[in-house]
Enzyme design. Structure first.
Site, PDB file in Angstrom:
ATOM      1  N   ASP A 105     -26.548 -24.843 -74.477  1.00  0.00           N
ATOM      2  CA  ASP A 105     -27.993 -24.679 -74.306  1.00  0.00           C
ATOM      3  C   ASP A 105     -28.791 -25.883 -74.776  1.00  0.00           C
ATOM      4  OD1 ASP A 105     -27.374 -24.111 -77.142  1.00  0.00           O
ATOM      5  OD2 ASP A 105     -29.508 -23.647 -77.259  1.00  0.00           O
ATOM      6  N   GLY A 160     -22.079 -20.566 -77.775  1.00  0.00           N
ATOM      7  CA  GLY A 160     -21.716 -21.559 -76.772  1.00  0.00           C
ATOM      8  C   GLY A 160     -20.434 -21.299 -76.000  1.00  0.00           C
ATOM      9  N   VAL A 179     -25.621 -32.480 -73.307  1.00  0.00           N
ATOM     10  CA  VAL A 179     -25.285 -31.724 -72.098  1.00  0.00           C
ATOM     11  C   VAL A 179     -25.695 -30.257 -72.227  1.00  0.00           C
ATOM     12  CG1 VAL A 179     -23.367 -33.224 -71.383  1.00  0.00           C
ATOM     13  CG2 VAL A 179     -22.928 -31.335 -72.969  1.00  0.00           C
ATOM     14  N   LYS A 197     -16.946 -35.097 -77.783  1.00  0.00           N
ATOM     15  CA  LYS A 197     -17.635 -36.392 -77.766  1.00  0.00           C
ATOM     16  C   LYS A 197     -17.016 -37.271 -78.853  1.00  0.00           C
ATOM     17  CE  LYS A 197     -22.248 -34.527 -76.606  1.00  0.00           C
ATOM     18  NZ  LYS A 197     -23.572 -34.220 -77.196  1.00  0.00           N
ATOM     19  N   ASP A 211     -19.006 -32.075 -81.488  1.00  0.00           N
ATOM     20  CA  ASP A 211     -19.938 -33.200 -81.474  1.00  0.00           C
ATOM     21  C   ASP A 211     -19.686 -34.018 -82.741  1.00  0.00           C
ATOM     22  OD1 ASP A 211     -22.322 -34.490 -80.352  1.00  0.00           O
ATOM     23  OD2 ASP A 211     -23.450 -33.568 -81.961  1.00  0.00           O
ATOM     24  N   ASP A 249     -17.224 -24.527 -77.512  1.00  0.00           N
ATOM     25  CA  ASP A 249     -17.806 -25.148 -76.324  1.00  0.00           C
ATOM     26  C   ASP A 249     -17.727 -26.670 -76.438  1.00  0.00           C
ATOM     27  OD1 ASP A 249     -19.632 -25.221 -78.450  1.00  0.00           O
ATOM     28  OD2 ASP A 249     -21.365 -24.662 -77.229  1.00  0.00           O
TER      29      ASP A 249
HETATM   30  P1  IMP Z   1     -21.209 -30.399 -84.405  1.00  0.00           P
HETATM   31  O1  IMP Z   1     -21.185 -29.577 -85.656  1.00  0.00           O
HETATM   32  O2  IMP Z   1     -22.079 -31.601 -84.536  1.00  0.00           O
HETATM   33  O3  IMP Z   1     -19.819 -30.749 -83.911  1.00  0.00           O
HETATM   34  O4  IMP Z   1     -21.919 -29.546 -83.313  1.00  0.00           O
HETATM   35  C1  IMP Z   1     -21.334 -28.443 -82.824  1.00  0.00           C
HETATM   36  C2  IMP Z   1     -22.294 -27.528 -82.131  1.00  0.00           C
HETATM   37  O5  IMP Z   1     -23.526 -28.150 -81.763  1.00  0.00           O
HETATM   38  C3  IMP Z   1     -21.651 -27.088 -80.855  1.00  0.00           C
HETATM   39  O6  IMP Z   1     -20.831 -25.958 -81.061  1.00  0.00           O
HETATM   40  C4  IMP Z   1     -22.826 -26.839 -79.960  1.00  0.00           C
HETATM   41  O7  IMP Z   1     -23.269 -25.510 -80.124  1.00  0.00           O
HETATM   42  C5  IMP Z   1     -23.886 -27.804 -80.441  1.00  0.00           C
HETATM   43  N1  IMP Z   1     -23.921 -29.030 -79.600  1.00  0.00           N
HETATM   44  C6  IMP Z   1     -23.406 -30.250 -79.883  1.00  0.00           C
HETATM   45  N2  IMP Z   1     -23.597 -31.124 -78.889  1.00  0.00           N
HETATM   46  C7  IMP Z   1     -24.253 -30.430 -77.919  1.00  0.00           C
HETATM   47  C8  IMP Z   1     -24.721 -30.792 -76.584  1.00  0.00           C
HETATM   48  O8  IMP Z   1     -24.569 -31.913 -76.083  1.00  0.00           O
HETATM   49  N3  IMP Z   1     -25.337 -29.792 -75.906  1.00  0.00           N
HETATM   50  C9  IMP Z   1     -25.514 -28.539 -76.408  1.00  0.00           C
HETATM   51  N4  IMP Z   1     -25.084 -28.163 -77.616  1.00  0.00           N
HETATM   52  C10 IMP Z   1     -24.453 -29.100 -78.372  1.00  0.00           C
HETATM   53 MG    MG Z   2     -20.938 -24.028 -80.554  1.00  0.00          MG
END
Ligand code: IMP
Ligand code: MG
Length: 176
Positions: A161, A47, A155, A133, A105, A102
């Site tokens: 992606d 990302g 997004v 977020k 989340d 990137d």
């Molecule tokens: P987390 O572990 O939930 O914080 O997610 C992190 C990873 O999920 C990021 O590095 C992204 O690769 C992917 N991700 C989270 N939200 C989105 C989004 O809205 N669009 C695309 N990829 C996302």
């Molecule tokens: Mg990522």
């Protein structure tokens, strides 16, 4: 103009110009804060590839760049599972490390990554994330440099992606 990726439609959200303006500011801040530190910027693939390559152009201090991969995500939601770190070929011991993501989340990937990186005995670890977020955060992580705080909506574009597609879009789109 809307973009269709597989079954989903996306609408323009953050323009390439806004991203560029923001990166200029982030690059200047990082350059100031790490002036004498020769930091190592660690991009998290896939990302962050576009973000880090553009951000790097606005960093004007001695600095190193490398990429790692921590793949855990498919489709729209975090799976809750994180795989191991691959591709780390730099010695982080005693170094100032700047993790470049990137998006943060749920924060699961980042908190897992930080745990792994701590075992490499860096001097310290900072985090820069293009997108954040706040409403989605479940695993508390402190992000030192945030490009844009956004609502809890999916997004794509500018490296991000949907099911492998959309990374090449030069701006960011939000699920319609
Ligand atoms: P987390 O572990 O939930 O914080 O997610 C992190 C990873 O999920 C990021 O590095 C992204 O690769 C992917 N991700 C989270 N939200 C989105 C989004 O809205 N669009 C695309 N990829 C996302
Ligand atoms: Mg990522």
């Amino acid at each position: 103009m809307t973009v269709k990726l597989k079954d989903k439609e996306f609408v323009p959200f953050i323009s390439a110009e806004s991203i560029d303006q923001r990166l200029k500011i982030l690059g200047a801040q990082i350059s100031k804060d790490f002036k004498n530190d020769n930091p190592i910027l660690l991009g998290v693939l896939n990302g962050s590839f576009m973000f880090l390559s553009d951000l790097a152009k606005y960093i004007d201090i001695p600095s190193e760049f490398t990429f790692v991969k921590l793949s855990s995500y498919s489709g729209e939601n975090s799976t809750g599972k994180v795989k191991s770190l691959i591709g780390l070929d730099s010695d982080l011991k005693g170094r100032k490390v700047i993790v470049v993501e990137d998006i943060v989340d749920s924060g699961l990937s980042m908190s897992h990554l930080l745990e792994i990186l701590q075992t490499k005995e860096p001097l310290d670890i900072s985090i820069v994330s293009l997108l954040f977020k706040p409403e989605a955060l479940k695993f508390p992580v402190e992000i030192d440099y945030v490009g844009f705080e956004i609502a809890n909506k999916f997004v794509v574009g500018y490296g991000l992606d949907y099911d492998g597609l959309g990374r090449n879009l030069p701006s960011i789109y939000q699920l319609k």
